[in-house]
Motif scaffolding. Structure first.
Motif, mmCIF file in Angstrom:
data_model
loop_
_atom_site.group_PDB
_atom_site.id
_atom_site.type_symbol
_atom_site.label_atom_id
_atom_site.label_comp_id
_atom_site.label_asym_id
_atom_site.label_seq_id
_atom_site.Cartn_x
_atom_site.Cartn_y
_atom_site.Cartn_z
ATOM 1 N N GLU A 279 8.962 6.765 4.508
ATOM 2 C CA GLU A 279 9.409 8.046 3.979
ATOM 3 C C GLU A 279 10.868 8.272 4.366
ATOM 4 O OE1 GLU A 279 6.882 11.234 5.130
ATOM 5 O OE2 GLU A 279 5.044 10.290 4.375
ATOM 6 N N LYS B 33 0.857 -1.177 0.000
ATOM 7 C CA LYS B 33 0.000 0.000 0.000
ATOM 8 C C LYS B 33 0.899 1.234 0.000
ATOM 9 C CE LYS B 33 -3.496 -2.343 2.835
ATOM 10 N NZ LYS B 33 -4.132 -2.400 4.180
ATOM 11 N N SER C 56 0.204 -4.751 5.214
ATOM 12 C CA SER C 56 0.751 -3.658 4.418
ATOM 13 C C SER C 56 0.682 -3.927 2.907
ATOM 14 C CB SER C 56 2.212 -3.404 4.816
ATOM 15 O OG SER C 56 2.296 -2.817 6.093
ATOM 16 N N GLU D 194 0.803 3.944 1.568
ATOM 17 C CA GLU D 194 1.072 4.467 2.911
ATOM 18 C C GLU D 194 2.007 3.571 3.713
ATOM 19 O OE1 GLU D 194 -3.049 2.423 3.101
ATOM 20 O OE2 GLU D 194 -1.860 3.588 1.673
#
Length: 327
Positions: free
Chosen positions: A176, A170, A325, A172
């Motif tokens: 990062e 996914k 995930s 998200e």
């Protein structure tokens, strides 16, 4: 199997959580420097998140597959190619016997890439772990970095290869990456008011600290903290500098050692005891970020965290590194 053509700057076999339970014997945990990138690489190919994979630091790794497999590449974008054609990160792909995978160098953000292989990397367990300890020369593949003509064996995949290819995360769930890595940390064990002043601890938390070039899998050295203020004039019987203490155990992985005026994060292959104070401890859920900090370029920023918050963050990471995930 995978035959190494070029081992690159530093490529090792690592699992997670590494070699647990031997700190009192002077043996560090080792394990993946970025357990999130390794964990997600494993989830994509149907492995348990802690299964052994390939950790590539810096880049320039190249190898040829000697069998069909399903793999995933995660971490910093080293522009990986398969037979000179770009391949995507953060998803699983099928590779065939004779295919050649090649990496360039680390990207604008991040420093380490990982290869997950369906079935994992088949190397002997050493005290319960497949992880390489470079500073002890044991574990992983003959206790060392991979080099030309090494051959890695793969384990048995959890499912048919065709059913494992094409799995994606996914959006998200993809971590990062940044130039400044924010690490949640708990003060102690050597903190104010006995070792540092309140102002000294505030200095550690209020400033960004540059990652120095002389960093490795043992320790990440940060820029000298010239304004760090100590609560005592010297180390007493331990030494002339106030950062000196009588030898005691280090709470690795994640302890911030203070050596003179230099903060040093002790991590994967770090020493298990020594004679310097340890002012704070990075929580387990944020250790992965240290592994992506690029020496000579990136910065570390500490933020205060409670033990309760640290436990909750660890639970959340366990959920993250699971098939929940997957898209």
């Amino acid at each position: 199997m995978l035959k190494i053509i070029n081992g690159g700057i530093e490529t090792v076999v690592e699992d997670w959580p590494g070699r647990i339970g031997y700190l009192d014997n002077g043996m560090s945990s080792s394990g993946a420097f970025d357990n999130v990138a390794l964990g997600l690489a494993n989830v994509l190919v149907g492995n348990q998140p802690g299964e052994a994979g390939i950790e590539i630091a810096g880049g320039y790794f190249q190898a040829e597959f000697e069998t069909d497999a399903v793999i995933s590449v995660t971490g910093t974008d080293m522009k990986p190619t398969l037979n000179n054609q770009p391949i995507p990160l953060w998803e699983s792909i099928k590779v065939n016997k004779g295919d050649v995978i090649k990496f360039s160098h680390f990207a604008e953000f991040g420093f380490r890439a990982y290869i997950g292989v369906a079935g994992g990397i088949d190397v002997p367990l050493v005290l319960g772990s497949k992880s390489t300890c470079l500073f002890g020369s044991y574990g992983g593949y003959e206790g060392r970095k991979l080099q030309k003509d090494d051959v890695l064996k793969f384990g048995k995949p959890s499912k048919d290869l065709d059913s494992l290819k094409g799995r994606k995360l996914k959006p998200e769930a993809i971590p990062e990456y940044s130039r400044e890595w924010v690490l949640r940390a708990i003060p102690g064990p050597n903190t104010s008011p006995d070792y540092l002043t309140k102002e000294g601890m505030d200095y550690l938390f209020a400033n960004s600290h540059k990652v120095q070039l002389n960093s490795n899998r043992s320790a990440v050295r940060l820029a000298e903290a010239s304004e760090l203020s100590f609560a005592r004039p010297d180390g007493g019987v331990a030494g002339s500098h106030p950062s000196n203490v009588l030898d005691h155990a280090y709470a690795i992985r994640g302890s911030l050692n203070i050596c003179g005026n230099t903060p040093i994060l002790l991590i994967a292959d770090g020493p298990t005891l020594g004679g310097y104070m340890s002012a704070l401890h990075v929580i387990n859920a944020d250790l992965w970020k240290i592994g992506q900090g690029t020496p000579g370029r990136d910065f570390i920023k500490f933020v205060f965290c409670t033990q309760e918050e640290a436990v909750e963050a660890r639970k959340q990471q366990r959920e993250w590194l699971s098939e929940k995930s997957l898209a």
